[in-house]
Design an enzyme around this catalytic site. Structure first.
Site, PDB file in Angstrom:
ATOM      1  CG  ASN A   6     -16.928   2.190   9.961  1.00 53.31           C
ATOM      2  OD1 ASN A   6     -17.938   2.763   9.488  1.00 53.31           O
ATOM      3  ND2 ASN A   6     -16.196   3.277  10.075  1.00 53.31           N
ATOM      4  CE  LYS A   8     -14.159   2.940   6.985  1.00 50.30           C
ATOM      5  NZ  LYS A   8     -12.407   2.692   7.054  1.00 50.30           N
ATOM      6  CG  HIS A  90     -14.491   6.772  11.750  1.00 48.57           C
ATOM      7  ND1 HIS A  90     -13.381   6.922  10.950  1.00 48.57           N
ATOM      8  CD2 HIS A  90     -13.916   5.443  12.281  1.00 48.57           C
ATOM      9  CE1 HIS A  90     -12.695   5.554  10.068  1.00 48.57           C
ATOM     10  NE2 HIS A  90     -13.376   4.952  11.009  1.00 48.57           N
ATOM     11  CD  GLU A 159     -11.291   2.711  13.682  1.00 51.86           C
ATOM     12  OE1 GLU A 159     -10.804   1.014  12.635  1.00 51.86           O
ATOM     13  OE2 GLU A 159     -11.492   4.032  13.311  1.00 51.86           O
ATOM     14  N   GLY A 165      -7.557   1.019   5.899  1.00 45.38           N
ATOM     15  CA  GLY A 165      -7.877   1.218   3.925  1.00 45.38           C
ATOM     16  C   GLY A 165      -7.027   1.038   3.601  1.00 45.38           C
ATOM     17  CB  SER A 195      -5.490  -3.375   7.759  1.00 46.73           C
ATOM     18  OG  SER A 195      -5.378  -1.725   6.784  1.00 46.73           O
TER      19      SER A 195
HETATM   20  P1  PGA Z   1     -10.395  -0.456   7.620  1.00 53.33           P
HETATM   21  O1  PGA Z   1     -11.332   0.556   8.673  1.00 53.33           O
HETATM   22  O2  PGA Z   1     -10.896  -2.059   8.362  1.00 53.33           O
HETATM   23  O3  PGA Z   1     -10.721  -0.431   6.493  1.00 53.33           O
HETATM   24  O4  PGA Z   1      -8.532  -0.519   7.899  1.00 53.33           O
HETATM   25  C1  PGA Z   1     -10.712   0.423   9.428  1.00 53.33           C
HETATM   26  C2  PGA Z   1     -11.816   1.645  10.820  1.00 53.33           C
HETATM   27  O5  PGA Z   1     -12.069   2.649   9.487  1.00 53.33           O
HETATM   28  O6  PGA Z   1     -12.943   1.931  10.953  1.00 53.33           O
END
Ligand code: PGA
Length: 231
Positions: A6, A8, A90, A159, A165, A195
């Protein structure tokens, strides 16, 4: 295993093209035949990539074919690029863009009607996690409200918001307990997200009810995403 990247609000059309070219070369020769790879670039980078080794999906869209919805993208625009995979629910859309469960459910129903493959995200805040697994499950179940969980073309991504993040990954025990409980409620492919990176993919992917991962930060470079896919 399913590996979903993803992006973003990262990457351009040009950098996405370069990324996918690198991914294609590596996946062609090394990908495990049972694995599925998805990439969700920003809207401006969508195109008809038509690869047998990965699927390009959209991070969000509006539940209409076309019409007067300033700033939104509907089915007609996605069809131009043969996009039929979407992320719905999300936590960044729920929290930052204030998408309600009702709106999320409307999107789900619309894209289900159009046979999209839906990766549907759920997750709890830290305040809820700290109340224990019962509160967590109550919250996660509330995020299935209005969702037809019997839909075939449907993958769930669990998640925990506090792990997205932040570098703070959920523990193997937390993921195991939550995924086991979720599988009893909805028996669909179940991804973990939050993460995920090279240092924890082996432990996370070994958990019984983890069918794949949804990855933000570690998916932004083809090298770090491939480290996960090819681990
Ligand atoms: P991240 O994001 O791997 O940066 O924690 C995961 C997500 O939001 O799908």
């Amino acid at each position: 295993m399913i590996y979903a990247a993803n992006f973003k609000t990262n990457h351009t059309r040009q950098s996405t093209r370069e990324y996918l070219a690198k991914l294609q070369i590596q996946l062609m020769s090394k990908k495990n035949s049972g694995d599925k790879v998805y990439v969700f670039p920003p809207l401006t980078a969508l195109d008809d990539y038509n690869s047998a080794d990965f699927t390009v999906g959209v991070q969000n869209a509006y539940p209409v074919e076309s019409g007067a919805y300033t700033g939104e993208v509907g089915l007609e625009q996605l069809a131009e690029f043969n996009i039929n995979t979407i992320l719905i629910g999300h936590s960044e859309r729920r929290d930052i863009l204030n998408e309600s469960q009702d709106e999320v459910a409307k999107k789900f129903a619309f894209f289900k009607e159009h046979n999209f493959e839906i990766i549907y995200c759920i997750g709890e805040s830290l305040a809820i996690r700290e109340q224990g697994i019962e509160a967590v499950m109550e919250h996660l179940i509330s995020q299935f409200e209005g969702i037809d969980t019997s839909y075939d073309n449907f993958v769930i991504a669990y998640e925990p918001i506090w792990a997205i993040g932040t570098g703070r990954v959920a523990s193997v025990e937390e993921i195991t307990e939550t995924h086991n409980a979720l599988k009893k409620i909805v028996n669909k492919p179940l991804l973990y997200g939050g993460s995920v990176k090279g240092a924890n993919i082996t432990n996370i992917s070994a958990i019984k009810n983890v069918d794949g991962v949804l990855v933000g930060g570690a998916s932004l470079k083809p090298e770090t995403f491939l480290e996960l896919v090819l681990h």
